[in-house]
Structures are given as structure tokens and as C-alpha cells.
Design an enzyme around this catalytic site. Structure first.
Site, PDB file in Angstrom:
ATOM      1  CG  HIS A  92      -0.209   0.009   2.858  1.00 58.70           C
ATOM      2  ND1 HIS A  92       0.021   1.409   3.230  1.00 58.70           N
ATOM      3  CD2 HIS A  92      -0.328  -0.898   3.201  1.00 58.70           C
ATOM      4  CE1 HIS A  92       0.452   1.385   4.110  1.00 58.70           C
ATOM      5  NE2 HIS A  92       0.849  -0.102   4.595  1.00 58.70           N
ATOM      6  CG  ASP A  94      -3.185   3.648   2.168  1.00 56.73           C
ATOM      7  OD1 ASP A  94      -2.755   2.816   1.733  1.00 56.73           O
ATOM      8  OD2 ASP A  94      -3.878   3.943   3.270  1.00 56.73           O
ATOM      9  CG  ASP A 123       2.521   0.869   7.594  1.00 57.43           C
ATOM     10  OD1 ASP A 123       2.350   0.221   6.815  1.00 57.43           O
ATOM     11  OD2 ASP A 123       2.035   1.135   8.492  1.00 57.43           O
ATOM     12  CD  GLU A 162      -1.443   2.559   7.463  1.00 60.29           C
ATOM     13  OE1 GLU A 162      -2.484   2.364   8.308  1.00 60.29           O
ATOM     14  OE2 GLU A 162       0.161   2.434   7.333  1.00 60.29           O
ATOM     15  CG  HIS A 410       1.130   3.629  12.474  1.00 61.52           C
ATOM     16  ND1 HIS A 410      -0.062   3.115  12.632  1.00 61.52           N
ATOM     17  CD2 HIS A 410       1.353   3.260  11.374  1.00 61.52           C
ATOM     18  CE1 HIS A 410      -0.924   2.621  11.301  1.00 61.52           C
ATOM     19  NE2 HIS A 410      -0.273   2.302  10.874  1.00 61.52           N
TER      20      HIS A 410
END
Length: 438
Positions: A92, A94, A123, A162, A410
Site C-alpha cells: 500500500h 497510503d 509502512d 490505513e 506509525h
């Protein structure tokens, strides 16, 4: 002067250094895009950031010789190889919001002392690019022998992973052929066989009579909030916490909890209700939803955001419940508990849990690739995090996080070591080779 984004220290032989350099150079334009998903913003399905990131990734794939498709921004993929069977890699593009506390610009891409810093480095832009280059390496090996890849390898680039509801995956599955097997480079090594069910729960409470005038805490449901500010008739109150991934709330310090604890002591009605339902509890015991599985462990609860909007107070919860427990049961028990304190629960769209055979051929193919590069014989894991493994059948979360290494997804100063980036490319190459031979 900040460190140069391309000041890559020499590691290993010249070939390894070149491999890392070309991946880093490919990553920099992606890392510069603040690709936070915002459904429908500016006419794009998931907002302008993810759309720009998708275009950037597909342009890279075209330069590497992949066949690409952009389905009006709803989904996009790149494919290489021939044959009827289709191997999938689900990454991913995003990212979560930058948050605070960075020592490096979150949307630049900076190399310093052997690490690449920026939102998305681990991530999931960095691992996705490592897997892409691994497939490219494999295709070139076959081409050098005058052969083509005997199966197709397709990279499906997610744009809203996310945000909880994967409408990009839904759009793909409605229009395209499913994968026969594959992996998502968005979890842990050696591999993940079990994932908890994810429940994103949004609660509403009336502002009138709450004792609050204004509130703002957290940036996303799946991040432990590190800031919270509340205004009441008695003044402004602030609290600072420590962010962590929402699937492991015990690893952070929840700033909303801390702020509500202050206000509950002063008799603020909303804060007292919050304390009784959620305060200091990351397992759902106060709500009566605590439970556990021998594979994935206990239910986890993260209060991710607090907002005042108009005449309402909004809370967003991230609940990860064991794969053995139906999500509907948890929602019923939670609804009964919070409704007694004046909260309304908005409709919930559960993300189903995952449970895979640790001895299955796809799992063993991936484990063999990991073990060949690292020598690590650990067994597959069960986690509370959610990956694209739950989006399709026969998809396994496979890396990028190595056991015992820094885990900073994160969080501020998200980063990946250049050495690990090179290892990812080797492991994913071996994994794709093994899947081609199944």
C-alpha cells in the site's frame, strides 16, 4: 545542513551498495508525497495524495518493464511474466498522518547513519519497492537465459489500507481475477499465520451537558494519541502521551486518557463517563468485552481520536479481537455498555480475522526464502495488526519487520535501515522464485 537524502554509506560489496542506491532513489519521489487517504477529496477516490503516489509507482513500474493499469484511480497494478497463474503482491502507498515529534522531515526521505527516514519508509512504501525490485531482478535472470517468468506476478498498489475500509481492494475484486497465492510485505518476519479481527468503532455523545466546550486529541483511530487538548468553562487542559501502533496500545501512553483523568477529578461529566468506560484500560475489561485466544492473545482496545464537531463529541476506537470471537458479539456487548453512559454507536464494518495453515505450501515457500537469507528458524506469528492478508484468499503477511529490530511504523522518525532494505530485496526475490516453482 540536514544530511543529504542520497548520502548512502557504503555497505558490503559494490553490487549490494548499487542495489540499495537504486531502491532509495526510486523511493524518494514516493516518500515526498503525503499520501494520507481522504475519501473523495478533490474528486479523487481516495484523495490527491494516494492518487499521486499511485501514478508515481506505476510510472516507475513502466520504466522497469512492467505492464501497468490504472483503473481511474480506483485501483492500480503492475504485472510482469506470462502464464495463466497469477501471483500477487499487495503493498500500500497510503500512509498515516505525520503526527509530531519528528527530527527529520516526514515527507522528504533522508538518509542518516545508515537509515532512511520518512513516513512510509517501513509502512509500506519501502517494503513494496523492495519487493518490486526483487521481481525485476528475477525477470532479468530469466531473460538472461532466454526465458520469461512462467507465471504472472502482479503488484496491486493499495491506496486506503490505513483508513479501515478497503474500497480499493473491493473495486479490484469486483473487476479483476483473484490471485492464486501471494504475500503482502506489510507485517512481520518470519511470516504471519493469524491476525485478529479489527473493529473500528465510532461513538457519538451530546456536547450539551458534557462539561466540554472543545476537544481535539489524536490523529487516527489506529495510533495511540500523543496529544490531547480540551477546553472547558474552567480553562484549557492539555496532555502529552507517547504514540504507538493501535494494535499494541500497551506500548504507548494515551494522551486522551491522561487528559480525561485530569478532568474527571474536576467533576466534568464526559470525563467521568470516559474514565468509567475506557480510562487506563487497553483490554476492554471495563466494557465487558475482554477475551483472548491461544493463538493471537487478548483483545486490545485503543481510544485513537477525540473530537468536538458541532453539537457532538466523537470518539474513535480501534478494537482488535481474537480470531475465535465473532466481532458481532463484541459490538453487542460494547453497545450495551456505552449506551448506558449516553453514547451512540455508529455502524461498524468488521475486518475479518485470518487463520492460515502453518504447514501449507505457500507458507513453507515463504519461510524457506526467509530462512535461506537469515538462517533464522523461528515459527510463524500471530498478531493484532491488520494486513492485506485479510483482503483475499491465500495471501500471507510476510515482513518487513525483522525479529528484535526497531519497529517504528506509525511513529515519529519512521525509518528503515539500508541494510534491511537490501535484505528485503533478497528475501522477496527468493520468495517469488519459490512461488513460481510451486
Amino acid at each position: 545542513m540536514p544530511p543529504s537524502p542520497l548520502a548512502i554509506p557504503a555497505r558490503g560489496d559494490a553490487m549490494e551498495a548499487r542495489f540499495v542506491t537504486e531502491m532509495t532513489e526510486a523511493l524518494l519521489p514516493l516518500l515526498a508525497i503525503p499520501s494520507v487517504a481522504e475519501h473523495g477529496r478533490e474528486g479523487f477516490p481516495y484523495g490527491p495524495g494516494p492518487a499521486q503516489a499511485l501514478g508515481c509507482a506505476l510510472a516507475l513500474c513502466e520504466r522497469l518493464g512492467f505492464r501497468v493499469r490504472n483503473a481511474d484511480g480506483r485501483y492500480g497494478y503492475a504485472e510482469i511474466g506470462q502464464g495463466r497463474e497469477l501471483i500477487g503482491v499487495l503493498g500500500h502507498l497510503d500512509v498515516v498522518e505525520a503526527g509530531t515529534g519528528w527530527h527529520y522531515p516526514p515527507f522528504v526521505g533522508t538518509v542518516d547513519r545508515g537509515r532512511l527516514y520518512g513516513r512510509g519508509t517501513v509502512d509500506d512504501k519501502g517494503p513494496t519497492i523492495a519487493a518490486l525490485f526483487a521481481a525485476w531482478d528475477l525477470a532479468r535472470e530469466y531473460a538472461a537465459r532466454g526465458e520469461t517468468l512462467p507465471k504472472r506476478i502482479r503488484f496491486l498498489f493499495g491506496q486506503t489500507e490505513e483508513k479501515g475500509r478497503w474500497t480499493d481492494m473491493e473495486a479490484y475484486l469486483a473487476a479483476e481475477e483473484p490471485f492464486s497465492c501471494g504475500f503482502t510485505p506489510d507485517g512481520d518476519f518470519p511470516a504471519i499465520y493469524c491476525e485478529k479481527t479489527i473493529l473500528v468503532v465510532k461513538l457519538i455523545s451530546p456536547l450539551l451537558g458534557s462539561g466540554l466546550l472543545e476537544a481535539q486529541g489524536g490523529t487516527a483511530y489506529n495510533i495511540v494519541p500523543d496529544r490531547c487538548a480540551v477546553r472547558t468553562a474552567g480553562g484549557r487542559f492539555e496532555a502529552v502521551g507517547r504514540s504507538a501502533h493501535g494494535s499494541v496500545p500497551w506500548e504507548g501512553e494515551n494522551a486522551i486518557d491522561r487528559c480525561m483523568a485530569q478532568l474527571a477529578e474536576q467533576g466534568i461529566p464526559f470525563a467521568a463517563a470516559y474514565r468509567d468506560l475506557f480510562g487506563g484500560d487497553v483490554y476492554g475489561e471495563k466494557l465487558g468485552i475482554a477475551c483472548a485466544s491461544p493463538h493471537s492473545g487478548p483483545l486490545s482496545l485503543n481510544v485513537g481520536t477525540l473530537r468536538t464537531e458541532g453539537e457532538q463529541i466523537l470518539l474513535a476506537l480501534d478494537i482488535r479481537c481474537p480470531e475465535t470471537v465473532p466481532g458481532e458479539e463484541v459490538i453487542r456487548a460494547l453497545t450495551a455498555a456505552v449506551s448506558r453512559r449516553g453514547f451512540t454507536v455508529l455502524p461498524v464494518h468488521p475486518q475479518k480475522g485470518v487463520y492460515l495453515d502453518k504447514e501449507g505450501p505457500v507458507m513453507q515457500a515463504l519461510l524457506r526464502a526467509y530462512r535461506d537469507v537469515t538462517g533464522d528458524l523461528r515459527e510463524p506469528l500471530a498478531i493484532g495488526g491488520g494486513t492485506y492478508a485479510r483482503a483475499m484468499e491465500n495471501i500471507i503477511a510476510f515482513g518487513p519487520h525483522f525479529p528484535g529490530t526497531l519497529c517504528c511504523e506509525h511513529q515519529s522518525d519512521e525509518s528503515i535501515s539500508l541494510e534491511e532494505l537490501g535484505q528485503l530485496r533478497q528475501i522477496y526475490k527468493g520468495a517469488l522464485r519459490n512461488l513460481l516453482e510451486l
